[in-house]
Each structure stands twice: as structure tokens, then as C-alpha cells.
Design an enzyme around this catalytic site. Sequence first.
Site, mmCIF file in Angstrom:
data_model
loop_
_atom_site.group_PDB
_atom_site.id
_atom_site.type_symbol
_atom_site.label_atom_id
_atom_site.label_comp_id
_atom_site.label_asym_id
_atom_site.label_seq_id
_atom_site.Cartn_x
_atom_site.Cartn_y
_atom_site.Cartn_z
ATOM 1 N N HIS A 59 -5.049 -1.875 12.396
ATOM 2 C CA HIS A 59 -5.637 -0.565 12.655
ATOM 3 C C HIS A 59 -6.971 -0.739 13.383
ATOM 4 C CE1 HIS A 59 -2.938 2.029 10.310
ATOM 5 N NE2 HIS A 59 -2.772 0.964 9.553
ATOM 6 N N CYS B 19 0.024 0.047 14.485
ATOM 7 C CA CYS B 19 0.689 -0.228 13.215
ATOM 8 C C CYS B 19 2.187 0.060 13.345
ATOM 9 C CB CYS B 19 0.020 0.543 12.077
ATOM 10 S SG CYS B 19 0.444 -0.095 10.433
ATOM 11 N N GLU C 135 -8.732 1.477 14.682
ATOM 12 C CA GLU C 135 -9.615 2.589 14.316
ATOM 13 C C GLU C 135 -10.330 2.358 12.989
ATOM 14 O OE1 GLU C 135 -5.795 3.675 12.186
ATOM 15 O OE2 GLU C 135 -6.395 2.533 13.968
#
Length: 196
Positions: free
Chosen positions: A176, A76, A178
Site C-alpha cells: 500500500h 494490492c 498510500e
Amino acid sequence: MIAIINTGCANINSVRFAFDRLGANPEIITDPEQLAQFDRAILPGVGHASVAMKRLLDNGWQQAIDEYQKPLMGICLGMQLLCEKTSEGDVNCLNKIPGAVTELEVGNLTAPHMGWNNLVIEKPHALTQGITTKDQVYFVHSFAHSVNDFTLASGEYGQTFSAIVCKDNYAGMQFHPEKSAQVGAKLLTNFLNWNV
């Protein structure tokens, strides 16, 4: 061993937990001198680019990142900080990946760009192995890197922008991983397996 650089400008726990789920057991580091001890590193980031860049410089990360020769990936805002410069605060960045970051031209769409979007693979690379145009990842951003020769995958929201970039041992993901479920886990696994 994988390091997560703690700049104070990110929720690093979600990144840590994502790598924990993959069995990678990352270590959060706050001292630039620690970086060289690790096989690979993550530079996460959220918030305003000028604030994050100032923290990196004030805390001595520029030299450590410059000298690091193993895989390092920004996520990001962390990806944007690896680029040449950003119009968010009009600051120079770490200059590891060519290209400028500018505000997304979203037209009639809502800003920031927030939600799930497809990736378009622009060129084959170890980081994008097993990813197709059917795969979606989770974005939250108002600024983006232009598409250029270092773009591995692009996204589109009002305009086409770089979703994954790479030069030498430095890479970045605008989204993102994750928070991107199985696709994100695959991308993080690709990063863990990436040799430069």
C-alpha cells in the site's frame, strides 16, 4: 487528471488522500465510460479476488481497462487483478501483466503478511526511481504474484514475490503506497511522472 476506479472493493479514501497530499486532486469514478477521459488511473482493491473480479466484469470494466492506453496502476488486490489468474477463488483476471497469483508460502511465519518490509529493485524503471533496498513499504496480503520478467521490485516473506510489476502501460504495487509514508509518496510521485 487521475482517476481512482471505484469497484466497491476498496477503501479508496486513503488512496485519494495520498494523491491529494501530492496535489494531484484525483477523481473517483464509477462508470467505465469515464476512464478514457483521464491521463492515468488507479485500480485499488482489498478483499477476495473472485468477488472483486466479478464486480469488475459485471460493471463493464474489462473492456474499458483493455482499451486504456495511458498509465494504469493496481494497488494490492488491484495489482493481482491485473495479472493472468489467481488461485484465490481460482479465477481468471484481467490478463494485463503475465504471471499467476498464488497463496504465499509463509512457512512458520504468520499469515497474512502484514507490516513493513524492504523492497529489492530487480530492474531500473521510472516507477522505482530513487528507491533503494533500504526503503520499506507497508504490506497486507495472503496471495502474491510470482517473480518473473515483469517484476520491477520484489519482497520476501517466507518466499520471494513480486512487489512491483509492469508491462506496457499497466503496473501494480502489491503493498500500500498510500500507507507507506515518504517512500510511498515517492512511489506515487513516480507514477504521476511516468510516461509510457
